[in-house]
Design a protein around this motif. Structure first.
Motif, mmCIF file in Angstrom:
data_model
loop_
_atom_site.group_PDB
_atom_site.id
_atom_site.type_symbol
_atom_site.label_atom_id
_atom_site.label_comp_id
_atom_site.label_asym_id
_atom_site.label_seq_id
_atom_site.Cartn_x
_atom_site.Cartn_y
_atom_site.Cartn_z
ATOM 1 N N GLU A 148 49.795 28.045 17.979
ATOM 2 C CA GLU A 148 50.548 29.156 19.073
ATOM 3 C C GLU A 148 49.519 29.154 20.155
ATOM 4 O O GLU A 148 49.752 30.196 20.758
ATOM 5 N N ASP A 149 48.772 28.362 20.471
ATOM 6 C CA ASP A 149 48.367 28.327 21.904
ATOM 7 C C ASP A 149 49.127 28.070 22.986
ATOM 8 O O ASP A 149 50.278 27.521 22.717
ATOM 9 N N ALA B 147 48.808 19.497 15.225
ATOM 10 C CA ALA B 147 50.100 18.704 15.252
ATOM 11 C C ALA B 147 50.219 17.776 14.172
ATOM 12 O O ALA B 147 49.585 17.306 13.629
ATOM 13 N N TYR B 148 51.464 17.738 13.801
ATOM 14 C CA TYR B 148 51.937 16.620 12.605
ATOM 15 C C TYR B 148 52.889 15.600 13.002
ATOM 16 O O TYR B 148 53.710 15.844 13.993
ATOM 17 N N GLU B 149 53.213 14.772 12.199
ATOM 18 C CA GLU B 149 53.875 13.653 12.566
ATOM 19 C C GLU B 149 54.530 12.736 11.697
ATOM 20 O O GLU B 149 53.904 12.721 10.402
ATOM 21 N N LEU B 150 55.736 12.651 11.504
ATOM 22 C CA LEU B 150 56.447 12.006 10.383
ATOM 23 C C LEU B 150 57.004 10.668 11.019
ATOM 24 O O LEU B 150 57.323 10.436 12.203
ATOM 25 N N SER B 167 57.714 -2.208 14.504
ATOM 26 C CA SER B 167 58.551 -1.206 15.299
ATOM 27 C C SER B 167 58.788 0.023 14.513
ATOM 28 O O SER B 167 58.753 -0.020 13.248
ATOM 29 N N GLY B 168 58.753 1.136 14.985
ATOM 30 C CA GLY B 168 58.607 2.299 14.268
ATOM 31 C C GLY B 168 59.030 3.566 15.166
ATOM 32 O O GLY B 168 59.220 3.502 16.170
ATOM 33 N N PHE B 169 59.562 4.559 14.304
ATOM 34 C CA PHE B 169 60.071 5.796 14.666
ATOM 35 C C PHE B 169 59.044 6.948 14.505
ATOM 36 O O PHE B 169 58.598 6.996 13.327
ATOM 37 N N ALA B 170 58.648 7.617 15.307
ATOM 38 C CA ALA B 170 57.790 8.981 14.815
ATOM 39 C C ALA B 170 58.211 10.322 15.485
ATOM 40 O O ALA B 170 58.586 10.152 16.855
ATOM 41 N N TYR B 171 58.164 11.237 14.670
ATOM 42 C CA TYR B 171 58.585 12.449 15.068
ATOM 43 C C TYR B 171 57.529 13.397 15.176
ATOM 44 O O TYR B 171 56.768 13.523 14.021
ATOM 45 N N ASN B 172 56.868 13.742 16.215
ATOM 46 C CA ASN B 172 55.656 14.379 16.341
ATOM 47 C C ASN B 172 55.823 15.800 16.936
ATOM 48 O O ASN B 172 56.730 16.195 17.788
ATOM 49 N N ARG B 173 55.022 16.846 16.200
ATOM 50 C CA ARG B 173 55.283 18.342 16.819
ATOM 51 C C ARG B 173 54.017 18.860 16.926
ATOM 52 O O ARG B 173 53.227 18.964 15.816
ATOM 53 N N THR B 174 53.657 19.431 17.929
ATOM 54 C CA THR B 174 52.406 20.023 18.480
ATOM 55 C C THR B 174 52.888 21.422 18.031
ATOM 56 O O THR B 174 53.815 21.902 18.891
ATOM 57 N N LEU B 175 51.901 22.109 17.519
ATOM 58 C CA LEU B 175 52.345 23.631 17.314
ATOM 59 C C LEU B 175 51.669 24.784 18.206
ATOM 60 O O LEU B 175 51.101 25.645 17.875
ATOM 61 N N THR B 176 52.010 24.446 19.353
ATOM 62 C CA THR B 176 51.624 25.339 20.455
ATOM 63 C C THR B 176 52.810 26.616 20.178
ATOM 64 O O THR B 176 53.725 26.541 19.643
ATOM 65 N N TYR B 177 52.788 27.564 20.953
ATOM 66 C CA TYR B 177 53.465 28.738 21.102
ATOM 67 C C TYR B 177 55.036 28.480 21.066
ATOM 68 O O TYR B 177 55.756 28.937 20.450
ATOM 69 N N HIS B 178 55.154 27.668 22.131
ATOM 70 C CA HIS B 178 56.562 26.766 22.064
ATOM 71 C C HIS B 178 56.289 25.693 21.926
ATOM 72 O O HIS B 178 55.742 24.816 22.681
#
Lengths: 657, 204
Positions: A148-149, B147-150, B167-178
């Protein structure tokens, strides 16, 4: 969720796996350190103990007898005590040891003489492995962060948020050399922490604007250790020097807020023991130098406190077939200075214990110690008997009576009475009279250890505790609003009164070693106040009534392991902060736009899940650990003014050559 | 919450299962290089335009699947003038584990999970108040967040060649406040090797 975990636990317990797990209330033979970041995290591995934090880096410990505001447990590093408790504020991060190098801990909640030193609120002994033959070198690195930075959204005035806590980086390095009989080693550690969570940053960050500059809000601890030792069949001799400097924010309870401070500790220890037949004689000299100095702040707060103490101790042990007897004496001479105060104290302690094996299945233990100061004495004794009723069932009964000198309580009020004028510097009023009584408590406890199956152990302990007199410091802080700066706590009159009451503690433990690669354990701790004065009841409401932990370890391959740690903690109430309940605080003025939070005197109950993966490389020389803490991202808060620990990730690497 | 527990349980199950299929660990070592473009549309991608990502990764056979580590670089430029000079560079460093399935001769599909850190470097760190007034408070130009990635990677190996295309697909999510969520489609090549003994010794 809890039902699901319990179901899994019951299912696993019913599986007929082999091997045996032993659980002991006083000792833990091995320690899974992969999930721990720094030495303070060890406090959460002891089921009977509870710890609270305001910054996520330093903790107050309750070992069951004195609560969070009482004396802290004595810390030993390889059997030599370390005394870095400052007005009952103790920071284990001042230990010059890597958490990865602590192979085993032993602990007790009982106030006893342990290794020739009175451990006034129990002890925690950290054991590091004996150095390997020849030269060995060790280094480790740890870094972590809480989610949550702000990220790039800090550029959006509607979405900006203060930065969230960073953990580390922590660095540790050490070397050791061992020949046939002697060894030498040196260790150095650097630990850093940035407490930037809004909950506490708005208070401690406010101190940092000095000379038109916002200085970093950061805690930095540097530690060093040098030790030499010699060991033969009969002799064991060790000498150790230890140094620690800690640039931190001490949460000073009589003030109801943090005070920037440079705390320091130096130790010189020489210890020798000789064994001859049934006799063992041990002697030790210890010198502690503790100080709390000025750390840059815009209020001019300065503890200006230092203490130099010398400890001499001598003990003997006699052991025969079914009997063991120990006795000894120690002498503490200390010189304490602070602001205008100069004070000297001399305390002598006499101690003795007896262990008798009356029968193959029945043993008796007795313990007595007397603390003698200039104007008062304090005595403690305990009597316990242990009976093995069947091959798998052992029952133990204990009766304890404990007294604690006012000096040993480590309260800042003791130094106030000796002329320490810190309270007036901080604007703390005193509600007189201040109690100078000894703490006095008695307890009865019954412990059952049952082996349910070859692989499964069950542990059950009940304790009834009566405080005849318990000195409790109490500061009902007021709300202080400063224009352009926000809302803070403001101290009012400090009370220090002797209270009386009854507590009941119950502990359940279940552990199972499914095989050499799979183990799990479950612990429940319940603590209740049965009766007592109003202050007594309010004080113990800071302690949660129920705590549970579940730990699961699996090592699917020789170079890979996984751990899961689940902890539940019920809510607690901090009545000293009742004037703040429901009020809004805000971030520092320059962190535009202002962010807001709300004071709550009740910390919420929470369920916390941590997972860890550990992979070894290079034939176990290099270990890397990846942890996700608070996986469910619940509100994990221990203190009403403390940070809210969200999901965190931690990476560790250590190299042994 | 139940979903997270189930995922965790599945993860532990796979971990336990890995212990019984140790054949072939560390035998093959693969280097991947690819480039990716962002395809997901959300508040983040609406306001920041990304350059094509460059990715360099390694994989090694490990028990039931592959252990992997790598780095992906992406440049982000502000697409919304309201955010001023909020351009930044992202460096995603990760470790992960994937489980390849053989779909057809030479064709494999590997779902996997990566954990790592997204290091963000701002070109022009923000200062509050913006006018450089009294007690100006500059933001740190560097940010790092979990961050995590599927991922799902389709890989084709022609014959016995060590070279592969994927070839691939990646869903990446960085857990910042938003949270910063991106979906990436990648194309690249891989080269596999028999793991040299010194590297095998190190990995064991």
């Amino acid at each position: 969720m809890i039902r699901l975990l319990l179901s899994i636990l019951v299912f696993l317990c019913c599986l007929p796996w082999q091997s045996t797990a032993q659980y002991s209330a006083e000792k833990r033979d091995s320690l899974n350190t992969s999930i721990l970041i720094n030495p303070n995290d060890l406090l959460h591995t002891i089921p009977e103990w509870d710890a609270v934090t305001t910054d996520g880096f330093t903790y107050r410990v309750n070992t069951g007898l004195y609560g969070f505001y009482g004396p802290q447990p004595t810390i030993y590093l390889d059997d030599i005590p370390i005394d870095f408790s400052f007005f009952n504020w103790q920071n284990l991060n001042m230990l010059p040891s890597s958490i990865e190098q602590i192979s085993r801990i032993s602990y007790s909640s009982e106030p006893r003489v342990y290794n020739q030193t009175l451990s006034r609120a129990g002890y925690l002994n950290l054991h590091t492995p004996r150095p390997d033959s020849g030269l060995s070198v060790y280094g480790s690195f740890t870094v972590g962060n809480q989610i949550e930075d702000p990220g790039p959204w800090s550029y959006d005035s509607s979405k900006v948020t203060p930065n969230i806590d960073r953990r580390g980086p922590h660095y540790f390095s050490g070397f050791a050399y061992r020949s046939s009989g002697w060894y030498a080693r040196g260790q150095f550690s650097l630990r850093q922490h940035q407490p930037t969570n809004l909950n506490n940053h708005h208070r401690i960050g406010n101190y940092s604007y000095v000379d038109n500059v916002w200085h970093a809000v950061k805690t930095t601890v540097t530690n060093g250790l040098a030790e030499i030792g010699y060991q033969s069949d009969r002799w064991n001799i060790r000498a150790r020097g230890l140094s620690s400097n800690n640039e931190e924010y001490v949460f000073f309870q009589p003030f109801g807020r943090e005070v920037p401070s440079l705390t320091g500790y130096r130790q010189l220890a020489v210890q020798a023991a000789r064994e001859s037949g049934p006799w063992k004689v041990s002697g030790r000299y210890l010198a502690h130098r503790k100080f709390m100095d000025y750390r840059l702040n815009n209020k001019g707060y300065d503890f200006d406190w230092q203490q130099l103490s010398h400890h001499f101790s001598l003990s003997s042990r006699y052991r025969q077939h079914n009997m063991r007897f120990r006795s000894g004496a120690s002498l503490e001479i200390s010189d304490t200075r602070g602001l205008q105060m100069e004070s000297q104290q001399v305390v002598a302690t006499l101690f003795g214990s007896l262990h008798a094996r009356l029968h193959a299945r029945h043993t008796l233990d007795a313990d007595l110690n007397v603390d003698i100061a200039a104007r008062e004495t304090a005595a403690s004794f305990s009597l316990s008997s242990r009976h093995q009723l069947t091959d798998g069932w052992t029952v133990e009964g204990d009766i304890d009576y404990d007294e604690l000198l006012y000096y040993r309580q480590q309260s800042s009020t003791y130094w106030y009475r000796h002329g320490y004028t810190l309270y007036s510097q901080l604007g703390i009023g005193i509600d007189t009279p201040i109690s100078s009584q000894r703490n006095r408590a008695g307890s009865i406890q019954l412990t059952n250890r049952i082996r349910l199956a070859p692989s499964t152990s069950f542990h059950f302990k009940g304790q009834a505790l009566h405080h005849y007199a318990l000195n409790i410091p109490w500061q009902v802080v007021a709300l202080h609003e400063q224009q352009f700066q926000g809302l803070y706590t403001q101290p009012q009159d400090l009370e220090f009164t002797s209270e009386e009451g009854n507590r009941f503690n119950l502990r359940l433990g279940l552990s199972q070693q499914l095989n050499s690669r799979l183990s799990h354990q479950f612990n429940v701790m319940m603590q209740y106040t049965l009766s007592g004065t109003n202050r007594y009841r309010s004080y113990w409401q800071q302690t949660p009534q129920n705590r549970m932990t579940y730990e699961f370890n699996i090592q699917p391959a020789s170079d890979l392991s996984f751990s899961l740690l689940t902890a539940y903690r019920s809510s607690s109430q901090w009545k000293e902060y009742q004037n703040l309940d429901g009020k809004r605080y805000r971030s520092l003025q320059p962190q535009y736009p202002l962010q807001y939070g709300t004071f709550r005197t009740r910390t919420p109950s929470f369920l916390k899940v941590d997972i860890t993966a550990k992979k070894w490389f290079w034939n176990q020389r290099l270990a890397t650990t990846f942890s996700v803490r608070n996986l469910l991202n619940t509100e994990v808060r221990y203190h009403t003014l403390g940070l809210d620990k969200a999901l965190q990730f931690v990476i560790k690497a250590s190299l042994t050559l | 919450m139940i979903k997270k527990v189930v995922i965790l349980g599945f993860f532990l199950f796979l971990a336990a299962r890995a212990g019984y299929t140790q054949e072939g660990s560390y035998e093959r070592f693969t280097v991947d290089a690819n480039s990716a473009v962002s395809v997901l549309q959300n508040a983040f991608t609406d306001n920041w335009e990304s350059s094509p990502s460059l990715h360099l990764g390694t994989r090694v056979t490990y028990h039931a699947g592959n252990l992997e580590a790598g780095l992906r670089y992406t440049d982000y430029n502000v697409a919304n003038p309201d955010y001023g000079e909020a351009d930044f560079s992202s460096y995603f460093i990760y470790i992960g584990w994937e489980y390849p399935f053989t779909l057809y001769r030479g064709l494999t599909l590997a779902p996997g999970l990566r954990f790592g850190n997204n290091f963000i470097s701002f070109d022009n760190p923000k200062v509050y108040p913006p006018t450089n007034g009294w007690a100006a408070y500059p933001f740190d130009p560097h940010e790092s967040e979990f961050a995590y990635e599927l991922i799902a990677r389709l890989e084709y190996s022609p014959g016995n060649s060590p070279w592969r295309i994927h070839s691939g697909f990646a869903y990446n999510r960085t857990l910042t406040y938003h949270p910063l969520s991106v979906g990436l489609i990648s194309f690249g090549i891989s080269r596999s090797f028999a793991t040299p003994s010194w590297l095998k010794n190190f990995l064991q």
